[in-house]
Design a protein around this motif. Structure first.
Motif, short mmCIF file in Angstrom:
data_model
loop_
_atom_site.label_atom_id
_atom_site.label_comp_id
_atom_site.label_asym_id
_atom_site.label_seq_id
_atom_site.Cartn_x
_atom_site.Cartn_y
_atom_site.Cartn_z
N ALA A 37 -2.11 4.08 4.29
CA ALA A 37 -1.69 4.59 3.34
C ALA A 37 -2.61 5.90 2.72
CB ALA A 37 -1.17 3.45 2.30
N GLY A 38 -3.70 5.99 2.98
CA GLY A 38 -4.63 6.79 2.71
C GLY A 38 -5.28 6.75 1.22
N LEU A 39 -5.62 5.21 1.19
CA LEU A 39 -6.02 4.74 0.11
C LEU A 39 -7.47 4.50 0.08
CD1 LEU A 39 -3.19 2.24 -1.19
CD2 LEU A 39 -3.55 4.79 -1.72
N ASP A 40 -8.28 4.25 -0.80
CA ASP A 40 -9.73 3.67 -0.93
C ASP A 40 -9.41 1.97 -0.80
OD1 ASP A 40 -11.28 5.86 -0.56
OD2 ASP A 40 -11.40 6.25 -2.83
N VAL A 41 -10.28 1.40 -0.55
CA VAL A 41 -10.41 -0.14 -0.54
C VAL A 41 -11.79 -0.49 -1.12
CG1 VAL A 41 -10.75 -0.13 2.13
CG2 VAL A 41 -9.88 -2.07 0.63
N ILE A 42 -11.73 -1.49 -1.93
CA ILE A 42 -13.03 -1.77 -2.95
C ILE A 42 -13.18 -3.29 -2.60
CG2 ILE A 42 -14.14 -1.65 -4.70
CD1 ILE A 42 -12.43 0.83 -5.55
N ASP A 43 -14.42 -3.76 -2.53
CA ASP A 43 -14.61 -5.14 -2.07
C ASP A 43 -14.98 -6.04 -3.45
OD1 ASP A 43 -14.87 -7.12 0.13
OD2 ASP A 43 -16.87 -7.16 -0.41
N SER A 62 -4.88 -0.29 3.36
CA SER A 62 -5.36 0.85 2.75
C SER A 62 -5.43 2.17 3.50
CB SER A 62 -6.56 0.44 2.23
OG SER A 62 -6.39 -0.51 1.30
N ALA A 63 -6.08 1.95 4.83
CA ALA A 63 -6.21 3.27 5.63
C ALA A 63 -4.99 3.99 5.85
CB ALA A 63 -6.93 2.91 6.75
N MET A 68 -6.87 -0.05 -3.26
CA MET A 68 -6.57 -1.40 -3.28
C MET A 68 -7.97 -2.22 -3.33
SD MET A 68 -3.85 -1.68 -0.23
CE MET A 68 -2.95 -3.23 -0.62
N PHE A 69 -8.01 -3.35 -3.90
CA PHE A 69 -9.16 -4.16 -4.24
C PHE A 69 -8.87 -5.28 -3.28
CE2 PHE A 69 -9.58 -0.83 -7.37
CZ PHE A 69 -10.81 -1.10 -7.87
N PHE A 70 -9.94 -6.07 -2.98
CA PHE A 70 -10.06 -7.21 -2.11
C PHE A 70 -10.52 -8.31 -3.00
CE2 PHE A 70 -11.88 -10.41 0.73
CZ PHE A 70 -10.87 -10.96 1.32
N ALA A 92 1.03 -1.02 0.10
CA ALA A 92 0.02 -0.04 0.00
C ALA A 92 0.84 1.13 0.04
CB ALA A 92 -0.93 0.05 1.28
N ARG A 93 2.02 1.13 0.55
CA ARG A 93 2.81 2.43 0.82
C ARG A 93 4.20 2.59 -0.37
NH1 ARG A 93 2.67 1.03 6.52
NH2 ARG A 93 1.58 2.30 7.81
N CYS A 94 4.13 1.49 -1.39
CA CYS A 94 5.32 1.44 -2.16
C CYS A 94 5.34 2.62 -3.25
CB CYS A 94 5.39 0.03 -2.53
SG CYS A 94 4.38 -0.46 -3.80
N SER A 95 4.21 2.67 -3.79
CA SER A 95 4.10 4.13 -4.88
C SER A 95 3.09 4.83 -4.41
CB SER A 95 3.69 2.93 -5.77
OG SER A 95 3.44 3.91 -7.10
N ASP A 96 3.18 6.24 -4.89
CA ASP A 96 2.53 7.28 -4.81
C ASP A 96 1.40 7.13 -6.05
OD1 ASP A 96 3.43 8.44 -2.77
OD2 ASP A 96 4.53 9.75 -3.49
N ARG A 97 1.64 6.45 -7.13
CA ARG A 97 0.52 5.96 -8.13
C ARG A 97 -0.46 5.36 -7.60
NH1 ARG A 97 2.30 6.79 -13.50
NH2 ARG A 97 4.62 7.19 -13.74
#
Length: 285
Positions: free
Chosen positions: A185-191, A182-183, A151-153, A142-147
């Protein structure tokens, strides 16, 4: 980490790369994300044709319609995935985002990030956590790229790897770990999509459960599922009004905490309030 711009990711749907004529219908389905499929939904004999047709969709400028467009490539650990990446690198009109399946370690993402940078592509990345190894490395991935934007489960593959039933109860730890990573790293997470088209109530119940766990949205396997998913993951008028009030109170007070309706609200809560308001504003525009 570079701050990500909040946007609705309540629902997504796949459309086959082999069938470009289905792309406009998917865009009009009401889903927040449309993903052109090159991976599991495409037979090996059709991979090259699907790849060519999928990338051709982006040769023309895309409409500013609020729908997020993604292409799901094959795994970077497989020949088809390498061929997908080479084709993306070679085009002058790359897709706005790529979905990476079966990610196991951060180096896969870092490698693709570097290759895209060398090509001068601004393409964003979405990562699927659906392997045991990927679940273990979820925080590093989750933290390895600013791109990375989300994240999807991947529940189906994950259940097979964990040798458990693909039910909400059986997968609660795996889902929670992906949410936590995800949280952080500040990412959305989708199921993962709900596969039983004949059980709309079951889909709604599962969507509500994963929403309460921290997911921003859920996949669909048919357009008829999208309206219910959008409803479940849309902040209510009450939530939006409360978020606007909290933001206004904090901005006026200029402190680390405020008291609203007798409850102490600390500054970290603001992040979620800004997300709710940004989503509401984007949906209203």
């Amino acid at each position: 980490m570079t701050p990500r711009t909040p946007r609705p990711r309540r629902s997504f749907i796949f459309t086959p790369g082999l069938r470009p004529e289905m792309f406009p219908k998917a865009l009009a389905s009401g889903a927040d994300i449309v993903c052109v499929e090159l991976e599991d939904g495409i037979a090996p004999k059709d991979k090259a044709e699907a790849r060519q047709k999928a990338l051709a969709l982006f040769a023309e400028p895309q409409a500013d319609d609020g729908v997020e467009r993604i292409v799901r490539i094959n795994s970077m650990r497989e020949r088809f995935g390498i061929e997908d990446v080479n084709a993306v690198l070679a085009t002058d009109t790359p897709p706005p985002a790529l979905m990476m399946p079966k990610v196991r370690t951060p180096d896969e993402v870092v490698m693709l990030d570097q290759l895209l940078s060398e090509a001068g592509h601004a393409t964003r990345l979405h990562v699927i956590i659906e392997t045991n190894e990927g679940l273990e490395a979820a925080f590093e991935i989750a933290r390895c790229s600013d791109r990375i934007d989300a994240m999807f489960f991947g529940g189906v593959d994950m259940a097979a790897e964990l040798r458990c039933q693909n039910t909400f109860e059986s997968m609660i730890y795996a889902r929670s770990r992906v949410v936590h990573a995800s949280a952080a790293a500040g990412l959305d997470v989708i199921d993962v999509p709900f596969l039983d088209l004949d059980d709309p109530e079951g889909m709604r119940i599962e969507a509500e459960k994963v929403r309460d766990l921290g997911f921003a949205g859920k996949g669909s396997v048919h357009p008829k599922q999208i309206a219910a998913l959008n409803e479940v993951f849309t902040p209510s008028d009450t939530q939006i009004a409360r978020a606007r009030r909290i933001i206004a109170e904090f901005e006026a007070a200029d402190t680390g905490l405020v008291v609203i309706d007798g409850k102490l609200i600390e500054k970290p809560v603001l992040r979620d309030m800004y997300r709710i308001v940004a989503i509401a504003d984007r949906m209203a525009s």
